[in-house]
Design a protein around this motif. Structure first.
Motif: not given
Length: 208
Positions: A127-143
C-alpha cells in the motif's frame, strides 16, 4: 539518515531492480516459495537485480532464485526479535534498524514491484508503493500481485468499499496487475524496466 546513506553507497552501482515483497512465514514446501524462487531466477536471467527483504520465506526464495541464476540478489535485512537470521542468498546485504529507511531503499532502487502472499509487513509495503505511485511521488511502475486466489478477497473489498465510495479514483486499480502467469509478469516488467533505465540515468533519489 545514516542507514539510507550507507544503502545508497552500497547500491550505487546497481542497475534499477525489481522489489519482491512477501511473508517470512512461507515455508520452503509451499507452492508460493517455489513461485517466488522462479520469479527471482527469471528476473536475474533477464538481467534485472532482485531486491528482497533478506529474511526467510518468500524473501529467501526470491533471493535464492536470483543468486543461483548468477544474478544480483539484494537483501534489505531488518533487525527483529522474531527473525534471528538472514538468508544466505545475497550478493548485496544491508541491515536496517528502521523500517522507514529500509522501505525508502526499496523505492530508491526499484523500477517495478512484485507482491506475493504476506501479512501486515507485505501489505504495508504494497500500500505504500501504491500510494507513492498514485500520488506521483515515485515514477510510474508496474505493481504486480502474484497469487490470484490469495489477493482476490482484498481486491474485491477495495473495489466494493473504496472504489464504490469514491475513496480512490476510477483508474487507481489499473495500477495493479494480478496474475499467476510468470510469462505475463516478465512481459509486464522487462520492457518497462528497459525504458525506465534509459530514461532514469540520474542517481537514485528518495521519493519526493
Amino acid at each position: 539518515m545514516a542507514e539510507m546513506e550507507r544503502a545508497a553507497e552500497t547500491l550505487k552501482d546497481l542497475r534499477w531492480g525489481v522489489s519482491v515483497f512477501g511473508s517470512a512465514r512461507i515455508r520452503p514446501d509451499s507452492p508460493y516459495y517455489a513461485i517466488s524462487e522462479q520469479v527471482g531466477a527469471r528476473l536475474a536471467q533477464a538481467g534485472l537485480p532482485v531486491i528482497a527483504g533478506g529474511g526467510p520465506g518468500i524473501m529467501e526464495a526470491a533471493n535464492k532464485g536470483a543468486f543461483e541464476a548468477g544474478g544480483q540478489s539484494v537483501g534489505l535485512n531488518i533487525k527483529l526479535p522474531m527473525e534471528t537470521s538472514n538468508n544466505r542468498y545475497q550478493t548485496h546485504s544491508l541491515t536496517f534498524d528502521y523500517f522507514y529507511s529500509r522501505k525508502a531503499t526499496f523505492f530508491m532502487h526499484s523500477a517495478a514491484y512484485i507482491a506475493l502472499p504476506g501479512g501486515f509487513g507485505t501489505l504495508d509495503e504494497l500500500f505504500e508503493v501504491l500510494t507513492l505511485v498514485q500520488t506521483r511521488k515515485v515514477p510510474a511502475a508496474p505493481i504486480i500481485l502474484i497469487g490470484t486466489a490469495f489477493w482476490e478477497g482484498l481486491i474485491g473489498w477495495v473495489r466494493q468499499e473504496l472504489l464504490t465510495n469514491r475513496l480512490i479514483g476510477p483508474n487507481d486499480l489499473d495500477l495493479l496487475t494480478i496474475t499467476d502467469d510468470l510469462d505475463v509478469v516478465m512481459q509486464t516488467i522487462s520492457h518497462y524496466c528497459d525504458v525506465f533505465s534509459e530514461e532514469r540515468q540520474a542517481a537514485p533519489a528518495l521519493p519526493e
